[in-house]
Write a protein that holds these residues in place. Sequence first.
Motif, mmCIF file in Angstrom:
data_model
loop_
_atom_site.group_PDB
_atom_site.id
_atom_site.type_symbol
_atom_site.label_atom_id
_atom_site.label_comp_id
_atom_site.label_asym_id
_atom_site.label_seq_id
_atom_site.Cartn_x
_atom_site.Cartn_y
_atom_site.Cartn_z
ATOM 1 N N GLU A 51 110.917 3.274 14.621
ATOM 2 C CA GLU A 51 112.028 4.018 14.269
ATOM 3 C C GLU A 51 112.895 3.314 13.390
ATOM 4 N N ARG A 52 113.059 2.126 13.417
ATOM 5 C CA ARG A 52 113.719 1.412 12.293
ATOM 6 C C ARG A 52 113.412 1.979 10.771
ATOM 7 N N VAL A 53 112.245 1.901 10.645
ATOM 8 C CA VAL A 53 111.610 2.299 9.257
ATOM 9 C C VAL A 53 112.042 3.758 9.029
ATOM 10 N N ALA A 54 111.743 4.354 10.048
ATOM 11 C CA ALA A 54 112.112 5.833 9.822
ATOM 12 C C ALA A 54 113.555 6.190 9.428
ATOM 13 N N ARG A 55 114.414 5.334 10.048
ATOM 14 C CA ARG A 55 115.898 5.572 9.861
ATOM 15 C C ARG A 55 116.354 4.916 8.281
ATOM 16 N N GLU A 56 115.823 3.798 7.891
ATOM 17 C CA GLU A 56 115.821 3.192 6.708
ATOM 18 C C GLU A 56 115.144 3.965 5.497
ATOM 19 N N GLU A 57 114.184 4.850 5.636
ATOM 20 C CA GLU A 57 113.517 5.667 4.823
ATOM 21 C C GLU A 57 113.903 6.969 4.749
ATOM 22 N N GLY A 58 114.905 7.387 5.482
ATOM 23 C CA GLY A 58 115.165 8.903 5.900
ATOM 24 C C GLY A 58 114.103 9.808 6.143
ATOM 25 N N LYS A 59 113.083 9.412 7.123
ATOM 26 C CA LYS A 59 111.947 10.091 7.455
ATOM 27 C C LYS A 59 111.995 10.369 8.874
ATOM 28 N N THR A 60 111.089 11.241 9.305
ATOM 29 C CA THR A 60 110.864 11.329 10.722
ATOM 30 C C THR A 60 110.034 10.498 11.408
ATOM 31 N N LEU A 61 110.005 10.211 12.461
ATOM 32 C CA LEU A 61 108.863 9.240 13.344
ATOM 33 C C LEU A 61 107.562 9.504 12.823
ATOM 34 N N SER A 62 107.414 11.050 13.034
ATOM 35 C CA SER A 62 106.022 11.228 12.630
ATOM 36 C C SER A 62 105.636 10.848 11.288
ATOM 37 N N GLY A 63 106.593 11.234 10.434
ATOM 38 C CA GLY A 63 106.255 10.949 9.077
ATOM 39 C C GLY A 63 105.984 9.501 8.686
ATOM 40 N N VAL A 64 106.630 8.533 9.588
ATOM 41 C CA VAL A 64 106.220 7.040 9.432
ATOM 42 C C VAL A 64 104.588 6.683 10.124
ATOM 43 N N VAL A 65 104.443 7.366 11.005
ATOM 44 C CA VAL A 65 103.263 7.239 11.732
ATOM 45 C C VAL A 65 102.224 8.087 10.925
ATOM 46 N N GLN A 66 102.349 8.924 10.065
ATOM 47 C CA GLN A 66 101.525 9.484 9.091
ATOM 48 C C GLN A 66 101.300 8.547 7.982
ATOM 49 N N ASP A 67 102.141 8.021 7.629
ATOM 50 C CA ASP A 67 102.257 7.090 6.358
ATOM 51 C C ASP A 67 101.401 5.853 6.700
ATOM 52 N N ALA A 68 101.566 5.113 7.905
ATOM 53 C CA ALA A 68 100.843 4.264 8.556
ATOM 54 C C ALA A 68 99.342 4.683 8.631
ATOM 55 N N LEU A 69 98.991 5.694 9.150
ATOM 56 C CA LEU A 69 97.439 5.960 9.276
ATOM 57 C C LEU A 69 96.849 6.299 7.875
ATOM 58 N N ARG A 70 97.597 6.791 6.921
ATOM 59 C CA ARG A 70 96.967 6.893 5.541
ATOM 60 C C ARG A 70 96.791 5.735 4.833
ATOM 61 N N LEU A 71 97.559 4.718 5.114
ATOM 62 C CA LEU A 71 97.594 3.480 4.450
ATOM 63 C C LEU A 71 96.471 2.585 5.263
ATOM 64 N N ALA A 72 96.297 2.799 6.446
ATOM 65 C CA ALA A 72 95.013 2.156 7.179
ATOM 66 C C ALA A 72 93.813 2.679 6.932
ATOM 67 N N ARG A 73 93.719 4.118 6.705
ATOM 68 C CA ARG A 73 92.567 4.712 6.160
ATOM 69 C C ARG A 73 92.191 4.025 4.747
ATOM 70 N N ARG A 74 93.151 4.126 3.737
ATOM 71 C CA ARG A 74 92.982 3.595 2.499
ATOM 72 C C ARG A 74 92.529 2.265 2.426
ATOM 73 N N GLU A 75 93.074 1.456 3.330
ATOM 74 C CA GLU A 75 92.657 -0.006 3.481
ATOM 75 C C GLU A 75 91.322 -0.283 4.091
ATOM 76 N N ARG A 76 90.760 0.737 4.810
ATOM 77 C CA ARG A 76 89.405 0.464 5.453
ATOM 78 C C ARG A 76 88.493 0.951 4.289
ATOM 79 N N LEU A 77 88.845 2.118 3.527
ATOM 80 C CA LEU A 77 87.994 2.569 2.611
ATOM 81 C C LEU A 77 87.609 1.740 1.449
ATOM 82 N N LEU A 78 88.787 0.990 1.078
ATOM 83 C CA LEU A 78 88.961 -0.137 0.102
ATOM 84 C C LEU A 78 87.807 -1.096 0.498
ATOM 85 N N GLY A 79 88.054 -1.684 1.815
ATOM 86 C CA GLY A 79 87.059 -2.580 2.385
ATOM 87 C C GLY A 79 85.773 -2.282 2.317
#
Length: 79
Positions: free
Chosen positions: A20-48
């Motif tokens: 919620e803090r990240v969403a407020r700071e970045e002007g995103k929805t909570l859903s958007g923050v979770v989506q970004d986190a999941l995309r980053l996790a997927r990218r890191e997994r594929l890179l590994g």
Amino acid sequence: MGTAVRKTISLPPDLVEDAERVAREEGKTLSGVVQDALRLARRERLLGEWKAAQGYWSARAREKGLLREEDLERFLRRK
């Protein structure tokens, strides 16, 4: 983006506060923050996975003495 699918998830309170803090700071929805986190996790997994495959094939090449591009060209010409 396409059609969104609604899901209910459970998060520990500390993660909810952080998200919620990240969403407020970045002007995103909570859903958007979770989506970004999941995309980053997927990218890191594929890179590994890519690094693991690269390490595997690099080790196989070293076993065969293929240390330079010229070594590979010579090896391929023998076949």
